[in-house]
Design an enzyme around this catalytic site. Structure first.
Site, short mmCIF file in Angstrom:
data_model
loop_
_atom_site.label_atom_id
_atom_site.label_comp_id
_atom_site.label_asym_id
_atom_site.label_seq_id
_atom_site.Cartn_x
_atom_site.Cartn_y
_atom_site.Cartn_z
N ASP A 147 -80.87 -40.72 8.71
CA ASP A 147 -81.09 -40.99 7.29
C ASP A 147 -79.92 -41.80 6.73
OD1 ASP A 147 -82.70 -39.73 4.70
OD2 ASP A 147 -80.58 -40.08 4.28
N TYR A 155 -74.56 -45.88 0.87
CA TYR A 155 -73.61 -45.23 1.76
C TYR A 155 -72.64 -46.24 2.38
CZ TYR A 155 -77.03 -41.38 1.65
OH TYR A 155 -77.90 -40.39 1.26
N HIS A 183 -83.99 -44.92 -3.93
CA HIS A 183 -83.00 -43.85 -3.91
C HIS A 183 -82.89 -43.10 -5.24
CE1 HIS A 183 -78.98 -42.82 -1.69
NE2 HIS A 183 -79.51 -41.75 -2.23
N SER A 216 -86.87 -40.98 -3.90
CA SER A 216 -85.84 -39.95 -3.83
C SER A 216 -85.33 -39.67 -5.24
CB SER A 216 -84.68 -40.40 -2.93
OG SER A 216 -83.68 -39.41 -2.81
N LEU A 261 -77.57 -26.73 1.92
CA LEU A 261 -76.54 -25.76 2.30
C LEU A 261 -75.45 -25.60 1.24
CD1 LEU A 261 -76.13 -26.64 6.08
CD2 LEU A 261 -77.65 -24.97 5.01
N ARG A 273 -70.59 -24.99 -0.79
CA ARG A 273 -69.97 -25.34 -2.07
C ARG A 273 -69.74 -24.15 -2.99
NH1 ARG A 273 -68.21 -30.40 -0.80
NH2 ARG A 273 -69.93 -31.71 -0.02
N THR A 321 -73.38 -32.98 10.22
CA THR A 321 -72.40 -32.13 10.88
C THR A 321 -71.67 -32.95 11.94
OG1 THR A 321 -72.06 -30.07 12.14
CG2 THR A 321 -74.08 -31.31 12.59
N SER A 322 -70.49 -32.50 12.29
CA SER A 322 -69.71 -33.16 13.35
C SER A 322 -69.63 -32.29 14.59
CB SER A 322 -68.29 -33.44 12.85
OG SER A 322 -67.63 -32.23 12.49
N LYS A 323 -70.42 -31.19 14.63
CA LYS A 323 -70.32 -30.22 15.72
C LYS A 323 -71.63 -30.09 16.48
CE LYS A 323 -66.84 -27.56 13.20
NZ LYS A 323 -66.49 -26.25 12.59
N ARG A 377 -73.37 -26.78 16.04
CA ARG A 377 -74.07 -26.66 14.77
C ARG A 377 -75.45 -27.30 14.86
NH1 ARG A 377 -76.11 -24.31 10.75
NH2 ARG A 377 -76.24 -25.46 8.80
#
Length: 280
Positions: free
Chosen positions: A44, A49, A106, A139, A192, A197, A243-245, A248
């Site tokens: 996405d 961005y 968007h 969106s 999430l 947050r 995520t960077s994992k 996850r």
């Protein structure tokens, strides 16, 4: 579960790897490679961005055929003299691909400010007809925005991507209900947020309790994030995350196999008629 059907006959993977938030204005190539290598093939992106080239580089580095990947992108605003097609053609160059699977407006605000929301949607329809986008959608559209474009639309939006989690549900529910009634697939970003947050917020105890119950039923660890994802899936809502994992990603992809959050069927009376146990 692997995908949701769209109102235009296409399908869309139930989970997307987003390149906003932590990857906003950042090199996304390694993150995209990680996502694809670990089974996330729905990517996405967005004009705002400012990392489209690196998203495309990550796609190319994966070695996956383009047909095995699903690419969503979004346009936010037009410069003087630009068309929406111009924006998409430039994005396709950056992504190094000939089409996107899903193209979204968007944010309705710029078009609304110019009184051109219907005209914007007409351009989106032309883009789909040309084959530059297999599906088109929106969106952050509210019910009045959707009603506006539907007055003259020849093609329904396939998707409306909105922020959706328990803390905004009261405001989002009319949008969700409208989209569901019209056959528009709801996608969610920010799901999430209650965990990431607002970790000490009022739903935390509820999420923790549900996670503990699901752990007993599933016989394995269940995170509060998975509870939120499962909540979405039971509403047939697509989930967008970052995520960077790798672990996850594995956790996310295992979520559809978890038990349902609630027992959806519990008969209270006259169970003998239906061959079911009841309280009375």
């Amino acid at each position: 579960m692997s995908s949701f059907p769209l109102n235009d006959g296409n399908t869309i993977p139930w989970v997307a790897f987003g390149t906003g938030s932590a990857l906003f204005h950042q090199d996304a190539s390694s993150a995209i490679s990680l996502a694809i290598d670990n089974g996330l093939t729905h990517l996405d992106g967005a004009q705002m961005y400012e990392n489209e080239e690196t998203l495309g580089a990550g796609m190319k580095a994966s070695g996956k055929p383009r047909s095995d990947l699903y690419l969503t992108t979004k346009f936010h605003h037009l410069e003087p003299g630009q068309s929406i097609r111009d924006i998409l053609v430039d994005a396709l160059r950056k992504y190094d691909t000939g089409y996107v699977d899903l193209f979204l407006i968007h944010d309705p605000t710029p078009a609304n400010a110019r009184g051109e929301l219907k005209a914007y949607w007409k351009q989106m329809e032309d883009i789909k007809r040309e084959g530059l986008a297999k599906s088109i959608g929106v969106s952050n559209f509210r019910v009045p925005d959707l009603e506006d474009i539907l007055e003259t639309a020849a093609i329904l939006p396939a998707v409306n991507q909105i922020e959706l989690h328990p803390y905004v549900y009261a405001a989002a529910k009319p949008i969700y209900d409208f989209c569901t009634a019209k056959g528009i697939q709801v996608a969610s970003y920010g799901t999430l947020a209650p965990v990431l947050r607002v970790p000490d917020g009022p739903v935390t105890e509820v999420l923790t309790t549900i996670a503990s119950r699901l752990e007993e039923d599933a016989g394995k660890h269940v995170s509060t994030g998975q509870v939120l994802i499962k909540w979405l899936l039971q509403k047939n809502v697509l989930f967008v995350t970052t995520t960077s994992k790798a672990e996850r990603i594995a956790e996310i992809l295992s979520t559809p196999r978890l038990p349902d959050l609630t027992k959806l069927h519990k008969r209270i009376y006259m169970g003998h008629i239906f061959g079911e146990k009841t309280q009375y």
